[in-house]
Design a protein around this motif. Structure first.
Motif, PDB file in Angstrom:
ATOM      1  N   GLY A 165      -4.016  -5.059   8.924  1.00  0.00           N
ATOM      2  CA  GLY A 165      -3.231  -4.256   7.997  1.00  0.00           C
ATOM      3  C   GLY A 165      -2.632  -5.093   6.887  1.00  0.00           C
ATOM      4  N   ALA A 166      -2.073  -6.256   7.245  1.00  0.00           N
ATOM      5  CA  ALA A 166      -1.471  -7.138   6.239  1.00  0.00           C
ATOM      6  C   ALA A 166      -2.509  -7.602   5.223  1.00  0.00           C
ATOM      7  N   LEU A 167      -3.689  -7.970   5.706  1.00  0.00           N
ATOM      8  CA  LEU A 167      -4.739  -8.445   4.798  1.00  0.00           C
ATOM      9  C   LEU A 167      -5.282  -7.319   3.926  1.00  0.00           C
ATOM     10  N   ALA A 168      -5.373  -6.107   4.494  1.00  0.00           N
ATOM     11  CA  ALA A 168      -5.834  -4.964   3.706  1.00  0.00           C
ATOM     12  C   ALA A 168      -4.877  -4.698   2.546  1.00  0.00           C
ATOM     13  N   VAL A 169      -3.575  -4.760   2.824  1.00  0.00           N
ATOM     14  CA  VAL A 169      -2.577  -4.558   1.769  1.00  0.00           C
ATOM     15  C   VAL A 169      -2.669  -5.672   0.732  1.00  0.00           C
ATOM     16  N   LYS A 170      -2.765  -6.905   1.199  1.00  0.00           N
ATOM     17  CA  LYS A 170      -2.825  -8.047   0.278  1.00  0.00           C
ATOM     18  C   LYS A 170      -4.019  -7.925  -0.675  1.00  0.00           C
ATOM     19  N   ARG A 171      -5.201  -7.633  -0.129  1.00  0.00           N
ATOM     20  CA  ARG A 171      -6.392  -7.548  -0.972  1.00  0.00           C
ATOM     21  C   ARG A 171      -6.333  -6.347  -1.916  1.00  0.00           C
ATOM     22  N   ALA A 172      -5.822  -5.207  -1.393  1.00  0.00           N
ATOM     23  CA  ALA A 172      -5.741  -4.006  -2.219  1.00  0.00           C
ATOM     24  C   ALA A 172      -4.746  -4.187  -3.363  1.00  0.00           C
ATOM     25  N   VAL A 173      -3.591  -4.793  -3.076  1.00  0.00           N
ATOM     26  CA  VAL A 173      -2.594  -5.032  -4.126  1.00  0.00           C
ATOM     27  C   VAL A 173      -3.160  -5.972  -5.186  1.00  0.00           C
ATOM     28  N   GLN A 174      -3.877  -6.997  -4.755  1.00  0.00           N
ATOM     29  CA  GLN A 174      -4.492  -7.933  -5.709  1.00  0.00           C
ATOM     30  C   GLN A 174      -5.464  -7.185  -6.622  1.00  0.00           C
ATOM     31  N   GLY A 260       1.790   0.674 -18.007  1.00  0.00           N
ATOM     32  CA  GLY A 260       0.524   0.388 -17.356  1.00  0.00           C
ATOM     33  C   GLY A 260       0.618   0.344 -15.849  1.00  0.00           C
ATOM     34  N   VAL A 261       1.445   1.212 -15.252  1.00  0.00           N
ATOM     35  CA  VAL A 261       1.616   1.226 -13.805  1.00  0.00           C
ATOM     36  C   VAL A 261       0.506   2.061 -13.164  1.00  0.00           C
ATOM     37  N   PRO A 262      -0.320   1.467 -12.300  1.00  0.00           N
ATOM     38  CA  PRO A 262      -1.391   2.232 -11.653  1.00  0.00           C
ATOM     39  C   PRO A 262      -0.810   3.295 -10.717  1.00  0.00           C
ATOM     40  N   PRO A 263      -1.458   4.445 -10.587  1.00  0.00           N
ATOM     41  CA  PRO A 263      -0.991   5.471  -9.660  1.00  0.00           C
ATOM     42  C   PRO A 263      -0.994   4.961  -8.221  1.00  0.00           C
ATOM     43  N   ARG A 264      -0.018   5.394  -7.444  1.00  0.00           N
ATOM     44  CA  ARG A 264       0.060   4.969  -6.053  1.00  0.00           C
ATOM     45  C   ARG A 264      -1.161   5.415  -5.252  1.00  0.00           C
ATOM     46  N   ALA A 265      -1.735   6.572  -5.629  1.00  0.00           N
ATOM     47  CA  ALA A 265      -2.908   7.068  -4.910  1.00  0.00           C
ATOM     48  C   ALA A 265      -4.055   6.069  -4.950  1.00  0.00           C
ATOM     49  N   LYS A 266      -4.141   5.327  -6.035  1.00  0.00           N
ATOM     50  CA  LYS A 266      -5.202   4.322  -6.153  1.00  0.00           C
ATOM     51  C   LYS A 266      -5.005   3.216  -5.128  1.00  0.00           C
ATOM     52  N   LEU A 267      -3.756   2.798  -4.919  1.00  0.00           N
ATOM     53  CA  LEU A 267      -3.484   1.748  -3.936  1.00  0.00           C
ATOM     54  C   LEU A 267      -3.720   2.264  -2.521  1.00  0.00           C
ATOM     55  N   VAL A 268      -3.360   3.513  -2.247  1.00  0.00           N
ATOM     56  CA  VAL A 268      -3.643   4.102  -0.933  1.00  0.00           C
ATOM     57  C   VAL A 268      -5.137   4.034  -0.651  1.00  0.00           C
ATOM     58  N   ALA A 269      -5.941   4.452  -1.625  1.00  0.00           N
ATOM     59  CA  ALA A 269      -7.397   4.467  -1.446  1.00  0.00           C
ATOM     60  C   ALA A 269      -7.945   3.071  -1.206  1.00  0.00           C
ATOM     61  N   GLU A 270      -7.455   2.084  -1.955  1.00  0.00           N
ATOM     62  CA  GLU A 270      -7.959   0.720  -1.789  1.00  0.00           C
ATOM     63  C   GLU A 270      -7.579   0.136  -0.434  1.00  0.00           C
ATOM     64  N   ILE A 271      -6.388   0.465   0.060  1.00  0.00           N
ATOM     65  CA  ILE A 271      -5.988  -0.006   1.390  1.00  0.00           C
ATOM     66  C   ILE A 271      -6.900   0.602   2.452  1.00  0.00           C
ATOM     67  N   LEU A 272      -7.197   1.894   2.319  1.00  0.00           N
ATOM     68  CA  LEU A 272      -8.074   2.555   3.290  1.00  0.00           C
ATOM     69  C   LEU A 272      -9.490   1.982   3.229  1.00  0.00           C
ATOM     70  N   LYS A 273      -9.982   1.692   2.039  1.00  0.00           N
ATOM     71  CA  LYS A 273     -11.315   1.084   1.913  1.00  0.00           C
ATOM     72  C   LYS A 273     -11.351  -0.255   2.635  1.00  0.00           C
ATOM     73  N   GLU A 274     -10.326  -1.082   2.397  1.00  0.00           N
ATOM     74  CA  GLU A 274     -10.285  -2.403   3.023  1.00  0.00           C
ATOM     75  C   GLU A 274     -10.205  -2.296   4.535  1.00  0.00           C
ATOM     76  N   LEU A 275      -9.398  -1.388   5.011  1.00  0.00           N
ATOM     77  CA  LEU A 275      -9.146  -1.290   6.446  1.00  0.00           C
ATOM     78  C   LEU A 275     -10.299  -0.631   7.199  1.00  0.00           C
ATOM     79  N   LEU A 276     -10.882   0.411   6.612  1.00  0.00           N
ATOM     80  CA  LEU A 276     -11.871   1.216   7.335  1.00  0.00           C
ATOM     81  C   LEU A 276     -13.321   0.885   6.995  1.00  0.00           C
ATOM     82  N   TYR A 277     -13.583   0.447   5.773  1.00  0.00           N
ATOM     83  CA  TYR A 277     -14.973   0.290   5.349  1.00  0.00           C
ATOM     84  C   TYR A 277     -15.393  -1.141   5.057  1.00  0.00           C
ATOM     85  N   HIS A 278     -14.459  -2.080   5.136  1.00  0.00           N
ATOM     86  CA  HIS A 278     -14.794  -3.479   4.931  1.00  0.00           C
ATOM     87  C   HIS A 278     -14.315  -4.292   6.126  1.00  0.00           C
TER      88      HIS A 278
END
Length: 348
Positions: A165-174, A260-278
């Motif tokens: 979970g920590a790594l998924a957040v780190k990569r998604a935030v980056q 230039g603040v990205p929508p939070r939904a985009k970060l949710v999606a990237e965290i799920l991609k990292e956690l579930l599909y990578h």
């Protein structure tokens, strides 16, 4: 899916690009009047849907209202293999406010919710951290919990869920924000020396086999919040990915475009991609986790914990060396090496 949900999904998938009422109507075999009514309903719900004469309706790129449709649109974007990705698709639920996404999703798990059920909100009224400590969760944050069962659980055990979970957040935030976070054992992420994210895992085991039945992974991120949103005693220790000015809380539904603040939904999606599909092997995961430790080689204060209570009279200093494959923190103190299990001590 209701007509309003269909229209929102279409607008989310075409953010920033005007869509004519005729085009939307044809896609869902509905009337243009039904499209107009759906847009009216969405506006009343807080969405800023812009109408361009002779061109159509669109959502601004920086629209930041959390919705299932927004998360799913970002999940599909840039993931050519998402439709055929291994495992079931996540079932996403979005609430304007929750008591605690972990508590509510644990209740759903007990009622039989399937693996990859996801609960997301922008504010919690009773967020909690480890040892039942209160987790401040003001509006403008991002709070999500993911239910994992069966094949989604790592064979190495629950300790690896926190690392994943920590790594998924780190990569998604980056990827989404360009900001680099450091990990502090075992469940916090820091930005420029201040806490920006906390992770809490809870679950249930089979009484006979001792095997995990399910785990809920909770993630709380200070996304667009102000220091004044938090209790005074912790303000100097926390930060936000996009700090709002004190006393000038931004309109979360539509932050200023120049920010230039990205929508939070985009970060949710990237965290799920990292956690579930990578997925990663344990070796890959632990290498990245160790490389991300921001206290490695530094002196820390260790406070022993017994029966859930910190023993502040027994505090001592130590140097952080590493984290082993069992997620134990390796420290040295007075020339001796010690291995700390999670829950045995707090580190600062």
């Amino acid at each position: 899916m209701t007509t309003t949900e269909q229209v929102l999904r279409h607008l989310e998938e075409h953010r920033g690009v005007p869509q004519s009422g005729e085009t939307i109507a044809e896609e869902f075999s509905i009337s243009r009047t039904a499209v107009w009514k759906a847009v009216k309903s969405l506006r009343e719900a807080g969405y800023e849907i812009i109408a361009r004469p002779k061109k159509g309706y669109y959502l601004p790129m920086d629209s930041d209202i959390l919705s299932r449709e927004a998360v799913e649109a970002y999940l599909r974007a840039g993931e050519a293999d998402w439709e055929s990705a291994p495992g079931s698709r996540p079932q996403i639920y979005v609430k304007k406010e929750a008591t605690s996404t972990n508590r509510e999703l644990c209740e759903m798990a007990l009622q039989g919710a399937p693996t990859r059920t996801v609960l997301v909100t922008g504010a919690q009224t009773n967020g909690r951290g480890h040892r039942n400590h209160r987790f401040s969760s003001p509006e403008g944050g991002l709070y999500m919990s993911i239910l994992l069962r069966d094949t989604d659980l790592p064979i190495e055990g629950s300790a690896q869920i926190t690392a994943a979970g920590a790594l998924a957040v780190k990569r998604a935030v980056q990827r989404v924000t360009g900001q680099s976070l450091g990990i502090r054992w075992v469940n916090d992420l820091y930005l420029n020396g201040k806490k920006v994210c906390g992770i809490l895992t809870e679950g249930a085991s089979d009484l006979e086999s001792g095997q995990l039945k399910w785990i809920v992974l909770g993630i709380g991120i200070n996304y667009r919040t102000s220091p004044t949103d938090y209790p005074e005693e912790i303000r100097d220790r926390i930060t936000s990915l996009y700090p709002a000015k004190s006393g000038e809380k931004e309109d979360i539904g539509h932050p200023p475009e120049e920010d230039g603040v990205p929508p939070r939904a985009k970060l949710v999606a990237e965290i799920l991609k990292e956690l579930l599909y990578h997925p990663q092997t344990q070796e890959e995961r632990m290498k990245q986790y160790r490389d991300s430790l921001d206290q490695k080689g530094k002196e820390v204060i260790v406070t022993p914990i017994r029966n859930g209570e910190e023993q502040r009279a027994e505090r001592f200093t130590a140097t952080v060396e590493d984290v082993d494959d069992g997620m134990q923190l390796v420290i040295t103190t007075e020339g001796r090496r010690q291995f700390l299990k999670f829950g045995e001590a707090s580190i600062e």
